[in-house]
Design a protein around this motif. Structure first.
Motif, PDB file in Angstrom:
ATOM      1  N   CYS A  23      11.767  10.752  18.695  1.00 53.74           N
ATOM      2  CA  CYS A  23      11.656   9.750  19.751  1.00 53.74           C
ATOM      3  C   CYS A  23      10.261   9.766  20.361  1.00 53.74           C
ATOM      4  O   CYS A  23       9.734  10.842  20.683  1.00 53.74           O
ATOM      5  N   SER A  24       9.683   8.594  20.541  1.00 54.93           N
ATOM      6  CA  SER A  24       8.372   8.472  21.177  1.00 54.93           C
ATOM      7  C   SER A  24       8.479   7.709  22.483  1.00 54.93           C
ATOM      8  O   SER A  24       9.132   6.660  22.547  1.00 54.93           O
ATOM      9  N   SER A  25       7.859   8.249  23.519  1.00 58.46           N
ATOM     10  CA  SER A  25       7.745   7.566  24.809  1.00 58.46           C
ATOM     11  C   SER A  25       9.108   7.058  25.292  1.00 58.46           C
ATOM     12  O   SER A  25      10.028   7.849  25.472  1.00 58.46           O
ATOM     13  N   MET A  26       9.282   5.729  25.447  1.00 58.02           N
ATOM     14  CA  MET A  26      10.544   5.199  25.948  1.00 58.02           C
ATOM     15  C   MET A  26      11.707   5.488  25.013  1.00 58.02           C
ATOM     16  O   MET A  26      12.875   5.383  25.416  1.00 58.02           O
ATOM     17  N   GLY A  27      11.411   5.877  23.776  1.00 56.71           N
ATOM     18  CA  GLY A  27      12.475   6.327  22.881  1.00 56.71           C
ATOM     19  C   GLY A  27      13.279   7.455  23.496  1.00 56.71           C
ATOM     20  O   GLY A  27      14.466   7.629  23.190  1.00 56.71           O
ATOM     21  N   GLY A  28      12.649   8.233  24.384  1.00 59.54           N
ATOM     22  CA  GLY A  28      13.359   9.305  25.086  1.00 59.54           C
ATOM     23  C   GLY A  28      14.385   8.775  26.063  1.00 59.54           C
ATOM     24  O   GLY A  28      15.403   9.426  26.329  1.00 59.54           O
ATOM     25  N   VAL A  29      14.148   7.588  26.622  1.00 64.20           N
ATOM     26  CA  VAL A  29      15.132   6.942  27.500  1.00 64.20           C
ATOM     27  C   VAL A  29      16.364   6.546  26.684  1.00 64.20           C
ATOM     28  O   VAL A  29      17.510   6.772  27.101  1.00 64.20           O
ATOM     29  N   VAL A  30      16.117   5.970  25.500  1.00 68.27           N
ATOM     30  CA  VAL A  30      17.228   5.606  24.612  1.00 68.27           C
ATOM     31  C   VAL A  30      18.005   6.859  24.214  1.00 68.27           C
ATOM     32  O   VAL A  30      19.239   6.867  24.201  1.00 68.27           O
ATOM     33  N   LEU A  31      17.281   7.927  23.890  1.00 72.00           N
ATOM     34  CA  LEU A  31      17.923   9.201  23.536  1.00 72.00           C
ATOM     35  C   LEU A  31      18.803   9.706  24.675  1.00 72.00           C
ATOM     36  O   LEU A  31      19.944  10.145  24.449  1.00 72.00           O
ATOM     37  N   SER A  32      18.288   9.661  25.902  1.00 71.40           N
ATOM     38  CA  SER A  32      19.050  10.157  27.057  1.00 71.40           C
ATOM     39  C   SER A  32      20.367   9.417  27.203  1.00 71.40           C
ATOM     40  O   SER A  32      21.425  10.027  27.429  1.00 71.40           O
ATOM     41  N   ALA A  33      20.324   8.087  27.069  1.00 72.22           N
ATOM     42  CA  ALA A  33      21.553   7.297  27.167  1.00 72.22           C
ATOM     43  C   ALA A  33      22.488   7.612  26.006  1.00 72.22           C
ATOM     44  O   ALA A  33      23.712   7.709  26.187  1.00 72.22           O
ATOM     45  N   ARG A  68       8.555  13.108  21.867  1.00 70.93           N
ATOM     46  CA  ARG A  68       7.091  13.029  21.846  1.00 70.93           C
ATOM     47  C   ARG A  68       6.615  12.183  23.026  1.00 70.93           C
ATOM     48  O   ARG A  68       6.788  10.987  23.064  1.00 70.93           O
ATOM     49  N   CYS A  69       6.069  12.875  24.049  1.00 69.87           N
ATOM     50  CA  CYS A  69       5.551  12.178  25.239  1.00 69.87           C
ATOM     51  C   CYS A  69       6.621  11.306  25.892  1.00 69.87           C
ATOM     52  O   CYS A  69       6.358  10.161  26.279  1.00 69.87           O
ATOM     53  N   CYS A  70       7.820  11.813  26.019  1.00 71.72           N
ATOM     54  CA  CYS A  70       8.950  11.018  26.524  1.00 71.72           C
ATOM     55  C   CYS A  70       9.134  11.186  28.029  1.00 71.72           C
ATOM     56  O   CYS A  70       9.164  12.322  28.525  1.00 71.72           O
ATOM     57  N   PRO A  71       9.313  10.098  28.770  1.00 69.84           N
ATOM     58  CA  PRO A  71       9.561  10.181  30.218  1.00 69.84           C
ATOM     59  C   PRO A  71      11.025  10.533  30.494  1.00 69.84           C
ATOM     60  O   PRO A  71      11.777   9.743  31.081  1.00 69.84           O
ATOM     61  N   LEU A  72      11.431  11.719  30.076  1.00 69.57           N
ATOM     62  CA  LEU A  72      12.839  12.108  30.179  1.00 69.57           C
ATOM     63  C   LEU A  72      13.323  12.137  31.624  1.00 69.57           C
ATOM     64  O   LEU A  72      14.499  11.884  31.898  1.00 69.57           O
ATOM     65  N   LEU A  73      12.419  12.447  32.545  1.00 72.99           N
ATOM     66  CA  LEU A  73      12.772  12.416  33.970  1.00 72.99           C
ATOM     67  C   LEU A  73      11.988  11.341  34.707  1.00 72.99           C
ATOM     68  O   LEU A  73      11.857  11.376  35.923  1.00 72.99           O
ATOM     69  N   GLY A  74      11.455  10.381  33.959  1.00 73.96           N
ATOM     70  CA  GLY A  74      10.728   9.271  34.565  1.00 73.96           C
ATOM     71  C   GLY A  74       9.226   9.469  34.502  1.00 73.96           C
ATOM     72  O   GLY A  74       8.709  10.331  33.792  1.00 73.96           O
ATOM     73  N   THR A  75       8.525   8.655  35.253  1.00 70.53           N
ATOM     74  CA  THR A  75       7.076   8.756  35.354  1.00 70.53           C
ATOM     75  C   THR A  75       6.645   8.280  36.734  1.00 70.53           C
ATOM     76  O   THR A  75       7.192   7.307  37.268  1.00 70.53           O
TER      77      THR A  75
END
Length: 506
Positions: free
Chosen positions: A172-182, A198-205
């Motif tokens: 997962c890259s960047s916002m891909g981490g948001v999709v992963l979290s859901a 990879r550089c994912c905003p898992l807790l936001g930005t």
């Protein structure tokens, strides 16, 4: 007759019981489960009136479309700047933002307009898979992340069917981490054997949190640093190193001459005079309706953002925005549980890059976009370009996860033994060294920051050499020049000397 029926039923039961075993025997035997790459924000085009003579790409941003709308407002902007008429600037700015991005807005239920679509979303095709091949998962970044999770669930099952594997790897890259979290919150981690963030905003930005709370600031230091940090990644073609070095020098000269301060002063005046109007007439009606963008708002900003952005108190949009808070709250535990169940985890984030210079929290160390503390799920970080405070460092009894430059303490992360940090790495920038680390993660039996001698927990990106190497101490311009002798690094070294001498000369 009953005996015959009993025999038939027994045969059916035996066949059904044997089917999973039969499926295993006919599955792929390559030993490498397929990789699904969950792309970043903007990984798919958003189109108005697709397939008609009026078709217009709204995102990925169509440069010709932007320039056309910019041309419409330039006369007003020029007149406004000459007369210092901020109301006229406001008219032009609101008109420009709404003309370019207005149709991206969702309705009160968080749904897109019928004529604004993502017409070419990828579907998995073919059975080819391996370390150098992946299935690309894209999505409409505006929508509810749980909608993407539902589609990813179907996508994963289709890939399994195509390849004959019972599991997949998610990168997962960047916002891909948001999709992963859901996805993890709704479907769990069954059938996943590797997760790479990879550089994912898992807790936001912070740039989203502060922007959604109206905390806008244009700062000369952050603006200059942001430009300097971005220069090595410019693709300037012939003689690019000479051009990059010259741009670096020019930025420093403009800063020293007070030009950057003057620009920032004008920007601050515009923000002060027009901020409320631009928010109310453009930013809130557009970006305040996008659950996908709301997913970037860290928890500590959320309540204030709900009030500032006038989020409806009920309805579909409200429900979708609030629903994702559960995924964000659970991502730490979901990843920890996945790891304890045998899923190999790799979280990698950049640090020591100046973040987007538009918010009050510009000192937060980041990869230029996502704050290191949020991407790493909790690392203790010094400010950008600075080590952690001595008061903090003196309290550390165990320095196993302390970076050699004293900028990062990874012991506070959710999964410290599976979280890597790369100094001076711009958000999701391509790097062959990091790709090599990913291949090791996907092919090795054991994965931790101690698994690979070449890739310890703290690394430094070298863009010129397209690789990474271990961090050994504080950033040093002479060491950078020695490791990568280029004109840009020579200019950096010369200016670092000047900056050290100037206080003494004064």
């Amino acid at each position: 007759m009953k005996k015959v029926l009993s025999l038939i039923m027994s045969a059916v039961i035996i066949c059904c019981a044997a089917m999973p075993s039969f499926a295993d025997n006919t599955g792929c035997k390559c030993g490498f489960s397929p990789v699904i790459y969950v792309g970043p924000l903007g990984c798919s085009s958003i189109v108005r009136d697709a397939g008609t003579k009026d078709e217009q790409v709204l995102w990925k941003v169509d440069t010709k479309f932007l320039l056309s709308n910019l041309g419409d407002v330039l006369p007003d902007v020029s007149k406004a700047l000459l007369t210092v008429n901020t109301d006229l600037i406001g008219d032009a700015l609101v008109r420009f933002v709404n003309a370019c991005f207005g149709d991206l807005a969702l309705d009160s239920d968080g749904n897109s307009k019928n004529n604004v679509t993502t017409p070419e979303l990828n579907v998995p095709q073919g059975s080819k898979h391996g370390p150098d091949s992946d299935y690309y998962f894209d999505y409409d970044f505006r929508l509810d992340p749980y909608e993407h999770a539902d589609r990813l669930y179907e996508f994963i099952n289709q890939v399994k069917t195509l390849t004959g594997h019972n599991s997949v790897k998610l990168k997962c890259s960047s916002m891909g981490g948001v999709v992963l979290s859901a996805y993890l919150d709704k479907y769990g981690y069954d059938g996943i054997d590797v997760i790479i963030c990879r550089c994912c905003p898992l807790l936001g930005t912070a740039v989203a949190g502060e922007a959604f709370c109206g905390k806008i600031e244009i700062n000369a230091t952050s603006l200059t640093r942001y430009g300097e940090d971005a220069i090595p990644f410019l693709e300037t073609g012939f003689a690019d190193d000479l051009i990059e070095g010259s741009l670096y020098a020019l930025l420093d000269i403009l800063k020293g001459a007070g030009v950057v301060d003057a620009v920032c002063a004008l920007g601050d005046k515009i923000v002060t005079d027009l901020g409320e109007r631009v928010y109310n007439e453009a930013l809130i009606p557009i970006f305040g309706t996008l659950p996908g963008i709301w997913a970037f708002v860290p928890e500590e900003y959320f309540d204030s953002a709900v009030e500032f952005m006038n989020l409806p108190s009920r309805g579909g949009l409200h429900d979708k925005v609030f629903a994702y808070r559960k995924a964000m709250a659970n991502i730490k535990n979901n990843l920890i549980q996945a790891k304890s169940s045998g899923v190999k985890i790799c979280i990698i984030c950049g640090y020591n890059v100046q973040r987007t210079p538009l918010v009050t929290l510009w000192k937060s160390t980041s990869d230029g976009t996502v704050d290191t503390k949020y991407a790493s799920l909790g690392a203790a970080c010094g400010n950008v370009k600075e080590p952690l405070d001595n008061s903090y460092l003196n309290t550390l009894n165990n320095k196993e996860h302390l970076s050699p430059d004293n900028m990062i303490d990874a012991s506070t992360c959710a999964i410290p033994d599976c979280t890597w940090f790369v100094r001076d790495w711009l958000h999701c920038n391509g790097n062959a060294g990091i790709d090599e680390l990913f291949n090791l993660v996907m092919t090795s039996d054991e994965v931790s920051v101690k698994s690979f001698e070449k890739f310890p927990q703290f690394l430094e990106a070298d863009d010129d050499a397209d690789t990474v190497y271990p961090v050994t101490g504080s950033p040093n311009e002479f060491e950078r020049l020695k490791n990568s002798p280029s004109f840009l690094n020579f200019i950096r070294f010369i200016f670092s000397i000047f900056k050290k001498l100037m206080p003494k000369l004064y």
